[in-house]
Design a protein around this motif. Structure first.
Motif, PDB file in Angstrom:
ATOM      1  N   GLY A 162     -29.660  -9.024 -11.827  1.00  0.00           N
ATOM      2  CA  GLY A 162     -29.270  -7.652 -12.080  1.00  0.00           C
ATOM      3  C   GLY A 162     -28.991  -6.826 -10.842  1.00  0.00           C
ATOM      4  N   VAL A 163     -29.204  -7.386  -9.641  1.00  0.00           N
ATOM      5  CA  VAL A 163     -28.922  -6.663  -8.401  1.00  0.00           C
ATOM      6  C   VAL A 163     -27.412  -6.499  -8.244  1.00  0.00           C
ATOM      7  N   SER A 164     -26.969  -5.276  -7.941  1.00  0.00           N
ATOM      8  CA  SER A 164     -25.536  -4.994  -7.803  1.00  0.00           C
ATOM      9  C   SER A 164     -25.234  -4.451  -6.412  1.00  0.00           C
ATOM     10  N   VAL A 165     -24.092  -4.834  -5.873  1.00  0.00           N
ATOM     11  CA  VAL A 165     -23.606  -4.308  -4.602  1.00  0.00           C
ATOM     12  C   VAL A 165     -22.116  -4.033  -4.760  1.00  0.00           C
ATOM     13  N   GLU A 166     -21.601  -3.107  -3.953  1.00  0.00           N
ATOM     14  CA  GLU A 166     -20.189  -2.752  -4.001  1.00  0.00           C
ATOM     15  C   GLU A 166     -19.537  -3.003  -2.652  1.00  0.00           C
ATOM     16  N   GLY A 167     -18.210  -2.943  -2.648  1.00  0.00           N
ATOM     17  CA  GLY A 167     -17.482  -3.114  -1.406  1.00  0.00           C
ATOM     18  C   GLY A 167     -15.990  -3.089  -1.653  1.00  0.00           C
ATOM     19  N   ASP A 168     -15.234  -3.517  -0.633  1.00  0.00           N
ATOM     20  CA  ASP A 168     -13.780  -3.593  -0.703  1.00  0.00           C
ATOM     21  C   ASP A 168     -13.360  -5.052  -0.610  1.00  0.00           C
ATOM     22  N   VAL A 169     -12.398  -5.435  -1.427  1.00  0.00           N
ATOM     23  CA  VAL A 169     -11.843  -6.775  -1.357  1.00  0.00           C
ATOM     24  C   VAL A 169     -10.372  -6.684  -0.990  1.00  0.00           C
ATOM     25  N   PHE A 170      -9.958  -7.579  -0.094  1.00  0.00           N
ATOM     26  CA  PHE A 170      -8.572  -7.661   0.354  1.00  0.00           C
ATOM     27  C   PHE A 170      -8.096  -9.096   0.116  1.00  0.00           C
ATOM     28  N   LEU A 171      -6.899  -9.240  -0.437  1.00  0.00           N
ATOM     29  CA  LEU A 171      -6.351 -10.552  -0.745  1.00  0.00           C
ATOM     30  C   LEU A 171      -4.949 -10.641  -0.176  1.00  0.00           C
ATOM     31  N   SER A 172      -4.667 -11.717   0.524  1.00  0.00           N
ATOM     32  CA  SER A 172      -3.322 -11.968   1.027  1.00  0.00           C
ATOM     33  C   SER A 172      -3.002 -13.433   0.746  1.00  0.00           C
ATOM     34  N   ALA A 181     -24.609 -24.454 -12.013  1.00  0.00           N
ATOM     35  CA  ALA A 181     -25.191 -25.575 -12.739  1.00  0.00           C
ATOM     36  C   ALA A 181     -26.510 -25.219 -13.408  1.00  0.00           C
ATOM     37  N   GLN A 182     -27.172 -24.177 -12.936  1.00  0.00           N
ATOM     38  CA  GLN A 182     -28.417 -23.705 -13.541  1.00  0.00           C
ATOM     39  C   GLN A 182     -28.151 -22.613 -14.581  1.00  0.00           C
ATOM     40  N   HIS A 183     -26.879 -22.421 -14.932  1.00  0.00           N
ATOM     41  CA  HIS A 183     -26.449 -21.435 -15.938  1.00  0.00           C
ATOM     42  C   HIS A 183     -26.719 -19.999 -15.481  1.00  0.00           C
ATOM     43  N   GLN A 184     -26.787 -19.790 -14.180  1.00  0.00           N
ATOM     44  CA  GLN A 184     -26.927 -18.445 -13.630  1.00  0.00           C
ATOM     45  C   GLN A 184     -25.534 -17.835 -13.480  1.00  0.00           C
ATOM     46  N   LEU A 185     -25.388 -16.598 -13.954  1.00  0.00           N
ATOM     47  CA  LEU A 185     -24.075 -15.961 -13.986  1.00  0.00           C
ATOM     48  C   LEU A 185     -23.979 -14.854 -12.940  1.00  0.00           C
ATOM     49  N   THR A 186     -22.941 -14.928 -12.114  1.00  0.00           N
ATOM     50  CA  THR A 186     -22.627 -13.881 -11.153  1.00  0.00           C
ATOM     51  C   THR A 186     -21.255 -13.317 -11.496  1.00  0.00           C
ATOM     52  N   THR A 187     -21.141 -11.996 -11.494  1.00  0.00           N
ATOM     53  CA  THR A 187     -19.914 -11.323 -11.927  1.00  0.00           C
ATOM     54  C   THR A 187     -19.378 -10.437 -10.818  1.00  0.00           C
ATOM     55  N   VAL A 188     -18.074 -10.507 -10.574  1.00  0.00           N
ATOM     56  CA  VAL A 188     -17.386  -9.621  -9.643  1.00  0.00           C
ATOM     57  C   VAL A 188     -16.334  -8.857 -10.433  1.00  0.00           C
ATOM     58  N   SER A 189     -16.493  -7.535 -10.525  1.00  0.00           N
ATOM     59  CA  SER A 189     -15.558  -6.681 -11.256  1.00  0.00           C
ATOM     60  C   SER A 189     -14.694  -5.902 -10.270  1.00  0.00           C
ATOM     61  N   LEU A 190     -13.403  -5.801 -10.559  1.00  0.00           N
ATOM     62  CA  LEU A 190     -12.455  -5.103  -9.698  1.00  0.00           C
ATOM     63  C   LEU A 190     -12.059  -3.773 -10.322  1.00  0.00           C
ATOM     64  N   PHE A 191     -11.885  -2.764  -9.486  1.00  0.00           N
ATOM     65  CA  PHE A 191     -11.361  -1.487  -9.943  1.00  0.00           C
ATOM     66  C   PHE A 191     -10.596  -0.834  -8.805  1.00  0.00           C
ATOM     67  N   GLU A 192      -9.754   0.144  -9.154  1.00  0.00           N
ATOM     68  CA  GLU A 192      -8.865   0.796  -8.185  1.00  0.00           C
ATOM     69  C   GLU A 192      -7.980  -0.229  -7.474  1.00  0.00           C
ATOM     70  N   SER A 193      -7.482  -1.213  -8.217  1.00  0.00           N
ATOM     71  CA  SER A 193      -6.666  -2.277  -7.624  1.00  0.00           C
ATOM     72  C   SER A 193      -5.265  -1.777  -7.289  1.00  0.00           C
ATOM     73  N   ARG A 194      -4.768  -2.215  -6.128  1.00  0.00           N
ATOM     74  CA  ARG A 194      -3.391  -1.947  -5.727  1.00  0.00           C
ATOM     75  C   ARG A 194      -2.814  -3.224  -5.137  1.00  0.00           C
TER      76      ARG A 194
END
Length: 225
Positions: free
Chosen positions: A70-80, A185-198
């Motif tokens: 349940g720990v959440s962190v935010e940041g910026d992602v850049f893709l090229s 493999a241990q059925h642990q789920l990690t989620t990355v959600s995107l917003f303000e995408s350009r």
């Protein structure tokens, strides 16, 4: 601040597992069998996803990453595309992730040397590969799910379906990548959600170059806005 240090160590372990978990516990034959069950509608949505992802040259977005505890962190992602990614975490997180075309580099500025992971063995590798194909190649789609306004496509690595599964979540109208989820493999789920995408923005090539601060007196300091 022992508790904070332990939390960061745990988070780095989970995140590294996220980047390595690209397959499912089922065998390759089972993955192929699941792919054969895809309907015509499923294949149409897979084609939409391939067309959308292959049309992206650059992308910038905010992200919210939620770990299994349940720990959440935010940041910026850049893709090229092809080959380059940067996940820049907001302070106080010490994490930085850079894909330089060959390796995915995971660096915790407080815990020591960076980890270098072959890009092709990570979910990031799938997202930034040229001429992305979700069927009939290195990636096998295991299922497609449609919910109101949402299309979910789950996939595994065809040749190494042993440790987890990645699910790409798209909004339907407009068709855009909104999230990815990795189940290890241990059925642990990690989620990355995107917003303000350009998309289609000019991005500084230096964003995708990593200089180990342990190896130089002039660490890379980028201010990408």
């Amino acid at each position: 601040m022992k508790g904070d240090t332990m939390t960061r160590r745990w988070f780095r372990t989970i995140f590294t597992a996220l980047l390595l978990a690209v397959a499912t516990a089922a065998g390759a034959a089972a993955a192929e069998s699941k792919a054969a069950l895809l309907s015509a509608d499923d294949r149409a949505d897979i084609a939409r996803a391939e067309e959308y992802l292959n049309a992206i040259t650059t992308l910038k977005a905010r992200f919210l990453q939620t770990s299994p505890n349940g720990v959440s962190v935010e940041g910026d992602v850049f893709l090229s595309r092809p080959g380059r990614l940067r996940m820049q975490y907001d302070p106080p997180s010490p994490l930085l992730v850079v894909a330089d075309g060959s390796f995915l580099i995971v660096h915790d500025r407080e815990l020591g040397a960076p980890s270098y992971i072959p890009l092709g063995s990570t979910p990031a590798g799938m997202l930034v590969q040229p001429n992305l194909r979700l069927t009939g190649g290195a990636v096998t789609v295991t299922r497609v799910a449609r919910l109101p306004g949402v299309v979910r496509i789950s996939a595994v690595e065809t040749e190494d379906p042993a440790s987890g599964e990645i699910t790409l979540v798209f909004s339907d109208r407009p068709f855009e990548l909104r999230q990815w989820q990795v189940r290890d493999a241990q059925h642990q789920l990690t989620t990355v959600s995107l917003f303000e995408s350009r998309t289609g923005l000019p991005l500084d090539p230096k964003l995708f170059k990593f200089i180990d601060p342990n190896m130089t007196k002039s660490p890379l300091n980028l201010n990408a806005n």
